[in-house]
Design a protein around this motif. Structure first.
Motif, mmCIF file in Angstrom:
data_model
loop_
_atom_site.group_PDB
_atom_site.id
_atom_site.type_symbol
_atom_site.label_atom_id
_atom_site.label_comp_id
_atom_site.label_asym_id
_atom_site.label_seq_id
_atom_site.Cartn_x
_atom_site.Cartn_y
_atom_site.Cartn_z
ATOM 1 N N LYS A 83 0.867 -1.432 0.121
ATOM 2 C CA LYS A 83 0.294 0.078 0.176
ATOM 3 C C LYS A 83 0.999 0.993 0.096
ATOM 4 O O LYS A 83 1.999 1.081 0.922
ATOM 5 C CB LYS A 83 -1.225 -0.010 0.831
ATOM 6 N N SER A 89 4.250 7.763 -9.999
ATOM 7 C CA SER A 89 4.757 6.439 -9.770
ATOM 8 C C SER A 89 6.148 5.642 -9.465
ATOM 9 O O SER A 89 6.982 6.425 -9.359
ATOM 10 C CB SER A 89 4.146 5.425 -11.528
ATOM 11 N N TYR A 105 7.367 -4.461 -9.832
ATOM 12 C CA TYR A 105 6.078 -4.043 -9.248
ATOM 13 C C TYR A 105 5.916 -2.622 -9.966
ATOM 14 O O TYR A 105 7.080 -2.308 -9.148
ATOM 15 C CB TYR A 105 4.998 -5.093 -7.928
ATOM 16 N N HIS A 107 3.792 0.679 -8.956
ATOM 17 C CA HIS A 107 2.987 0.749 -8.271
ATOM 18 C C HIS A 107 2.735 1.856 -9.324
ATOM 19 O O HIS A 107 3.147 3.235 -9.450
ATOM 20 C CB HIS A 107 3.064 1.116 -6.989
ATOM 21 N N SER A 109 0.164 6.044 -8.782
ATOM 22 C CA SER A 109 -0.457 6.718 -8.211
ATOM 23 C C SER A 109 -1.090 6.788 -8.049
ATOM 24 O O SER A 109 -1.841 7.335 -6.839
ATOM 25 C CB SER A 109 0.896 8.105 -8.548
ATOM 26 N N THR A 111 -3.614 5.016 -7.230
ATOM 27 C CA THR A 111 -3.675 3.658 -6.289
ATOM 28 C C THR A 111 -3.429 4.271 -5.012
ATOM 29 O O THR A 111 -2.309 4.075 -4.687
ATOM 30 C CB THR A 111 -3.576 2.261 -6.838
ATOM 31 N N GLU A 115 -3.058 -3.010 -2.883
ATOM 32 C CA GLU A 115 -2.552 -3.410 -4.236
ATOM 33 C C GLU A 115 -1.703 -5.046 -3.568
ATOM 34 O O GLU A 115 -0.938 -5.601 -3.391
ATOM 35 C CB GLU A 115 -1.751 -3.004 -4.699
#
Length: 465
Positions: A83, A89, A105, A107, A109, A111, A115
């Motif tokens: 999280k 990102s 991975y 991520h 931004s 979200t 995840e």
């Protein structure tokens, strides 16, 4: 009086709610209240902070372009979700104890909820978060978790490639989402059926040391996790070169037979797909044998067509072959229509365009159990295994796995060497006799391993029948 008392009480709870709305609101995070390092890479810290793991989105700290934040666990752990709250990102990278990348991975931004990773990432020693944007960014909060999420069946691995070495095949592929380990399968026919030759592979590469020169192999890889196994990847095929008359020889380059005005080339005869050298349109590759030989076949891999010419000791042309390249051609074995005898010189070129040559060799036998430097010798009988034996599997720090079928005496010798070296005495290397795998014009072949390159090893004993 009651109304006057209730007003401050309501205000108190409103303020409390507003304060708590900044809380990151996720328990049991592996990074919660830990100090996070930051810098250009995980080996060079510029400082540390607790603002990114304090469970409070009201606190933040910038992360400059190309910088990363990271945390190193005391041992290793498994991570299945994360999280993050940031305004750009982040590339999340997971490292093992040797600082080798085991998974990544990205991520987004946008979200800010939890995840789930495509697959659990085991054996994580360091987790890093890198700013891959072209500008600086702000991180408010980040954490990772191990919630034992049951993953989906893996997706198939992609981009499987196979490259031949002198006595092995190197395989690489891209991860199949949700895969925990991988299984390598092999066939001698296109599209199978395939036999599984290795399972439980944790890296995205494998070296098959059980190949036979002169054969073509077809490989696929599948992803595996606790839920099940993926469908197979794309098929990759490769030809394993037999050590012919030119193996390890230096090929001359020039404008004509006998001319050595250009630099010599050794990459064309090393039996390795990954090495190559260009051949310009106006140059010829040529080689002179010490004694005249008979040529029955060719092995080659190029990205263009070749004109191949054979000469006797007087430099008279006694034969030729035109190889026509087709898109998709890989390394291949070519049998000549008839043997060409009394060959003293061989010359090859492409008179139209420049090209790349990966491998070139000639054969005087098409029986791949024979020594190519001697026509049809009687094979020497090899001793049958007797007594107890074991398979020794050595995993190198690069992820390469080596397998040896050894007698118990050879296993004991290896263990004695390893224990001695671990205590600071003895040689830095250990040699394994290739025994019945001694293919080619060699009196003996020895495979060496270096002590400080060994990650783990496994001994699996069996009784030879």
């Amino acid at each position: 009086m009651k109304k006057l008392f209730l007003a401050p009480l309501v205000l108190f709870f409103l303020l409390l709610f507003a304060f708590n709305s900044n809380v990151f609101a996720y328990t049991d995070g592996l990074l919660q209240n830990q100090s996070i390092y930051y810098g250009k890479d995980i080996s060079s810290s510029e400082g540390s902070t607790g603002k990114w793991t304090d469970n409070d989105e009201a606190t933040s700290l910038p992360l400059t372009v190309s910088s990363m934040a990271w945390y190193t666990f005391q041992g290793t752990t498994t991570i299945d979700s994360l999280k993050i709250k940031s305004n750009s990102s982040l590339l999340v990278t997971f490292y093992n104890e040797n600082n080798e990348v085991i998974s990544t991975y990205t991520h987004n931004s946008s979200t800010t909820s939890v995840e789930n990773l495509p697959a659990q990432v085991a054996n994580v020693h360091t987790v890093a978060f890198k700013n891959t944007a072209s500008t600086g960014m702000t991180i408010y909060e980040l954490d990772v978790f191990n919630n034992n999420i049951v993953p989906n069946i893996p997706s198939a691995p992609t981009q499987l490639t196979a490259l031949a070495n002198a006595s092995s095949v190197d395989l690489t592929w891209q991860t199949g989402p949700a895969s925990s380990t991988y299984s390598v399968k092999r066939s001698t026919s296109p599209e199978g059926p395939y036999d599984t030759i290795k399972s439980g592979i944790k890296l995205l590469s494998y070296s098959d040391l059980t190949v036979t020169p002169g054969k073509k192999y077809y490989y696929v890889v599948s992803g595996v996790n606790v839920t099940g196994e993926s469908i197979n990847s794309n098929e990759a095929n490769v030809f394993v070169y037999y050590p012919g008359l030119l193996r390890g020889k230096t090929i001359h380059l020039g404008t004509s037979l006998g001319d050595t005005s250009a630099a010599d080339v050794i990459k064309w005869t090393d039996g390795i797909d990954a090495t190559s050298s260009p051949l310009a349109a106006y140059l010829n590759g040529w080689y002179e044998f010490n004694d005249s030989v008979t040529v029955k076949g060719l092995e080659l891999k190029t990205n263009g067509s070749l004109d191949i010419t054979f000469y006797d000791s007087s430099k008279n042309q006694i034969g030729s072959y035109k190889y026509s390249f087709k898109n998709g051609d890989l390394g291949k074995l070519i049998t000549l229509d008839a043997p060409i005898e009394n060959v003293k010189y061989i010359l090859f070129n492409n008179k139209t365009i420049g090209m790349t040559v990966y491998e070139f060799d000639v054969l005087n036998t098409l029986d791949f159990d024979q020594n190519p430097s001697e026509p049809n010798p009687e094979p020497e009988p090899q001793p049958e295994p007797s007594g107890d034996r074991a398979i020794l599997t050595i995993t190198m720090i690069t992820g390469l796995e080596k397998e040896y079928d050894l007698s118990i005496e050879e296993i004991d010798a290896f263990l004695d060497w390893y224990d001695a070296k671990e205590n600071g005495t003895g040689s830095a290397k250990f040699g394994f006799d290739k025994h019945s795998n001694n293919k080619g014009p060699f009196s003996k072949r020895t495979d060496y391993v270096i002590f400080d390159k060994i990650l783990t090893f496994e001994v699996s004993e069996y009784t030879a029948e």
